[in-house]
Design a protein around this motif. Sequence first.
Motif, PDB file in Angstrom:
ATOM      1  N   THR A   1      35.528-111.704  -2.358  1.00 19.60           N
ATOM      2  CA  THR A   1      34.994-112.366  -1.197  1.00 19.60           C
ATOM      3  C   THR A   1      35.606-112.066  -0.154  1.00 19.60           C
ATOM      4  O   THR A   1      35.576-111.987   1.107  1.00 19.60           O
ATOM      5  CB  THR A   1      35.074-113.765  -1.669  1.00 19.60           C
ATOM      6  N   ILE A   2      37.068-111.996  -0.381  1.00 20.10           N
ATOM      7  CA  ILE A   2      38.221-111.725   0.842  1.00 20.10           C
ATOM      8  C   ILE A   2      38.098-110.535   1.194  1.00 20.10           C
ATOM      9  O   ILE A   2      38.116-110.262   2.571  1.00 20.10           O
ATOM     10  CB  ILE A   2      39.570-112.223   0.086  1.00 20.10           C
ATOM     11  N   MET A   3      38.007-109.486   0.367  1.00 23.27           N
ATOM     12  CA  MET A   3      37.679-108.096   0.802  1.00 23.27           C
ATOM     13  C   MET A   3      36.594-107.819   1.651  1.00 23.27           C
ATOM     14  O   MET A   3      36.632-107.014   2.528  1.00 23.27           O
ATOM     15  CB  MET A   3      38.074-107.308  -0.420  1.00 23.27           C
ATOM     16  N   GLU A   4      35.312-108.361   1.177  1.00 27.11           N
ATOM     17  CA  GLU A   4      34.185-108.265   1.945  1.00 27.11           C
ATOM     18  C   GLU A   4      34.130-108.924   3.281  1.00 27.11           C
ATOM     19  O   GLU A   4      33.938-108.293   4.307  1.00 27.11           O
ATOM     20  CB  GLU A   4      33.149-109.210   0.982  1.00 27.11           C
ATOM     21  N   HIS A   5      34.893-109.954   3.622  1.00 22.46           N
ATOM     22  CA  HIS A   5      34.848-110.562   4.807  1.00 22.46           C
ATOM     23  C   HIS A   5      36.054-109.983   5.578  1.00 22.46           C
ATOM     24  O   HIS A   5      35.840-109.685   6.759  1.00 22.46           O
ATOM     25  CB  HIS A   5      35.182-111.943   4.814  1.00 22.46           C
ATOM     26  N   ALA A   6      36.999-109.217   5.086  1.00 26.92           N
ATOM     27  CA  ALA A   6      38.037-108.620   5.983  1.00 26.92           C
ATOM     28  C   ALA A   6      37.378-107.209   6.490  1.00 26.92           C
ATOM     29  O   ALA A   6      37.703-106.854   7.578  1.00 26.92           O
ATOM     30  CB  ALA A   6      39.087-108.191   5.062  1.00 26.92           C
ATOM     31  N   LYS A   7      36.559-106.622   5.716  1.00 24.87           N
ATOM     32  CA  LYS A   7      35.726-105.700   6.256  1.00 24.87           C
ATOM     33  C   LYS A   7      34.871-105.832   7.479  1.00 24.87           C
ATOM     34  O   LYS A   7      34.961-104.874   8.391  1.00 24.87           O
ATOM     35  CB  LYS A   7      34.748-105.048   5.356  1.00 24.87           C
ATOM     36  N   ASP A   8      34.703-107.113   7.607  1.00 21.56           N
ATOM     37  CA  ASP A   8      33.737-107.443   9.024  1.00 21.56           C
ATOM     38  C   ASP A   8      34.762-108.034  10.106  1.00 21.56           C
ATOM     39  O   ASP A   8      34.501-108.660  10.854  1.00 21.56           O
ATOM     40  CB  ASP A   8      32.705-108.648   8.570  1.00 21.56           C
ATOM     41  N   GLY A   9      36.095-107.905   9.878  1.00 21.63           N
ATOM     42  CA  GLY A   9      37.144-108.280  10.896  1.00 21.63           C
ATOM     43  C   GLY A   9      37.565-109.947  10.673  1.00 21.63           C
ATOM     44  O   GLY A   9      38.184-110.519  11.415  1.00 21.63           O
ATOM     45  N   TRP A  10      37.229-110.434   9.466  1.00 25.58           N
ATOM     46  CA  TRP A  10      37.595-111.835   9.101  1.00 25.58           C
ATOM     47  C   TRP A  10      39.440-111.617   8.432  1.00 25.58           C
ATOM     48  O   TRP A  10      39.413-110.839   7.824  1.00 25.58           O
ATOM     49  CB  TRP A  10      36.664-112.565   8.372  1.00 25.58           C
ATOM     50  N   ARG A  11      39.980-112.631   9.247  1.00 25.52           N
ATOM     51  CA  ARG A  11      41.239-112.929   8.499  1.00 25.52           C
ATOM     52  C   ARG A  11      41.538-113.960   7.808  1.00 25.52           C
ATOM     53  O   ARG A  11      40.887-115.136   7.977  1.00 25.52           O
ATOM     54  CB  ARG A  11      42.429-113.072   9.764  1.00 25.52           C
ATOM     55  N   LEU A  12      41.830-114.062   6.448  1.00 26.50           N
ATOM     56  CA  LEU A  12      42.194-115.200   5.479  1.00 26.50           C
ATOM     57  C   LEU A  12      43.069-116.020   6.371  1.00 26.50           C
ATOM     58  O   LEU A  12      44.237-115.770   6.695  1.00 26.50           O
ATOM     59  CB  LEU A  12      42.613-114.537   4.136  1.00 26.50           C
ATOM     60  N   VAL A  13      42.581-117.217   6.247  1.00 21.69           N
ATOM     61  CA  VAL A  13      43.613-118.273   6.977  1.00 21.69           C
ATOM     62  C   VAL A  13      44.342-119.146   5.929  1.00 21.69           C
ATOM     63  O   VAL A  13      45.483-119.201   5.762  1.00 21.69           O
ATOM     64  CB  VAL A  13      43.003-119.375   7.900  1.00 21.69           C
ATOM     65  N   GLN A  14      43.464-119.636   4.619  1.00 17.57           N
ATOM     66  CA  GLN A  14      43.788-120.787   3.838  1.00 17.57           C
ATOM     67  C   GLN A  14      42.841-120.618   2.713  1.00 17.57           C
ATOM     68  O   GLN A  14      41.582-120.521   2.824  1.00 17.57           O
ATOM     69  CB  GLN A  14      44.009-122.027   4.433  1.00 17.57           C
ATOM     70  N   VAL A  15      43.259-121.150   1.595  1.00 17.72           N
ATOM     71  CA  VAL A  15      42.329-121.435   0.546  1.00 17.72           C
ATOM     72  C   VAL A  15      42.543-122.903   0.058  1.00 17.72           C
ATOM     73  O   VAL A  15      43.966-123.413  -0.426  1.00 17.72           O
ATOM     74  CB  VAL A  15      42.586-120.669  -0.760  1.00 17.72           C
TER      75      VAL A  15
ATOM     76  N   GLU B   1      37.537-123.469  -1.250  1.00 20.31           N
ATOM     77  CA  GLU B   1      36.807-123.286   0.063  1.00 20.31           C
ATOM     78  C   GLU B   1      37.970-122.273   0.659  1.00 20.31           C
ATOM     79  O   GLU B   1      39.078-122.411   0.947  1.00 20.31           O
ATOM     80  CB  GLU B   1      36.485-124.331   0.788  1.00 20.31           C
ATOM     81  N   ILE B   2      37.470-121.073   0.743  1.00 19.13           N
ATOM     82  CA  ILE B   2      38.332-119.717   1.550  1.00 19.13           C
ATOM     83  C   ILE B   2      37.883-120.212   3.016  1.00 19.13           C
ATOM     84  O   ILE B   2      36.561-119.980   3.511  1.00 19.13           O
ATOM     85  CB  ILE B   2      37.825-118.643   0.940  1.00 19.13           C
ATOM     86  N   ILE B   3      38.940-120.151   3.687  1.00 23.03           N
ATOM     87  CA  ILE B   3      38.956-120.209   5.201  1.00 23.03           C
ATOM     88  C   ILE B   3      39.138-118.924   5.943  1.00 23.03           C
ATOM     89  O   ILE B   3      40.491-118.552   5.593  1.00 23.03           O
ATOM     90  CB  ILE B   3      39.727-121.407   6.033  1.00 23.03           C
ATOM     91  N   PHE B   4      38.346-118.308   6.571  1.00 20.80           N
ATOM     92  CA  PHE B   4      38.588-117.084   7.318  1.00 20.80           C
ATOM     93  C   PHE B   4      38.600-117.524   9.110  1.00 20.80           C
ATOM     94  O   PHE B   4      37.794-118.394   9.299  1.00 20.80           O
ATOM     95  CB  PHE B   4      37.512-116.234   6.954  1.00 20.80           C
ATOM     96  N   GLU B   5      39.022-116.446   9.565  1.00 23.51           N
ATOM     97  CA  GLU B   5      39.174-116.921  11.142  1.00 23.51           C
ATOM     98  C   GLU B   5      38.898-115.195  11.652  1.00 23.51           C
ATOM     99  O   GLU B   5      39.478-114.230  11.136  1.00 23.51           O
ATOM    100  CB  GLU B   5      40.109-117.433  11.668  1.00 23.51           C
ATOM    101  N   ARG B   6      38.442-115.140  13.184  1.00 18.52           N
ATOM    102  CA  ARG B   6      38.491-113.951  13.774  1.00 18.52           C
ATOM    103  C   ARG B   6      38.396-114.102  15.241  1.00 18.52           C
ATOM    104  O   ARG B   6      37.830-115.299  15.807  1.00 18.52           O
ATOM    105  CB  ARG B   6      37.638-112.912  13.122  1.00 18.52           C
ATOM    106  N   ARG B   7      38.911-113.293  15.895  1.00 17.97           N
ATOM    107  CA  ARG B   7      39.070-113.834  17.459  1.00 17.97           C
ATOM    108  C   ARG B   7      37.795-113.375  18.243  1.00 17.97           C
ATOM    109  O   ARG B   7      37.001-112.514  17.737  1.00 17.97           O
ATOM    110  CB  ARG B   7      39.984-112.745  18.231  1.00 17.97           C
ATOM    111  N   LEU B   8      37.420-114.289  18.900  1.00 16.14           N
ATOM    112  CA  LEU B   8      36.219-114.017  19.658  1.00 16.14           C
ATOM    113  C   LEU B   8      36.251-113.123  20.807  1.00 16.14           C
ATOM    114  O   LEU B   8      37.294-113.115  21.406  1.00 16.14           O
ATOM    115  CB  LEU B   8      35.633-115.344  20.132  1.00 16.14           C
ATOM    116  N   GLU B   9      35.271-112.327  21.242  1.00 16.65           N
ATOM    117  CA  GLU B   9      35.318-111.534  22.265  1.00 16.65           C
ATOM    118  C   GLU B   9      34.916-112.195  23.317  1.00 16.65           C
ATOM    119  O   GLU B   9      33.958-112.916  23.435  1.00 16.65           O
ATOM    120  CB  GLU B   9      34.494-110.189  21.776  1.00 16.65           C
ATOM    121  N   MET B  10      36.027-112.408  24.442  1.00 20.55           N
ATOM    122  CA  MET B  10      35.593-113.217  25.668  1.00 20.55           C
ATOM    123  C   MET B  10      34.830-112.029  26.636  1.00 20.55           C
ATOM    124  O   MET B  10      35.462-111.050  26.948  1.00 20.55           O
ATOM    125  CB  MET B  10      36.943-113.617  26.328  1.00 20.55           C
TER     126      MET B  10
END
Length: 63
Positions: free
Chosen positions: A23-37, A52-61
């Motif tokens: 799950t973590i590797m799949e989301h990392a490929k899409d630019g998501w960064r692991l924040v917390q479990v 619950e795995i929490i991911f974040e990624r920067r929004l393009e402004m």
Amino acid sequence: MYEYKFVETTLGGFFTEASHRETIMEHAKDGWRLVQVLPTNYNGHGKPREYEIIFERRLEMID
């Protein structure tokens, strides 16, 4: 600014395998960064069953 994604998962059990690494590797490929479990559900012995795995990624402004 960031966007967040919350993904439910388990660490496996007696008859099931854990899938958290995939799950973590799949989301990392899409630019998501692991924040917390966070554990979200416990068994009768106080051991976490669900997470619950929490991911974040920067929004393009856009200007």
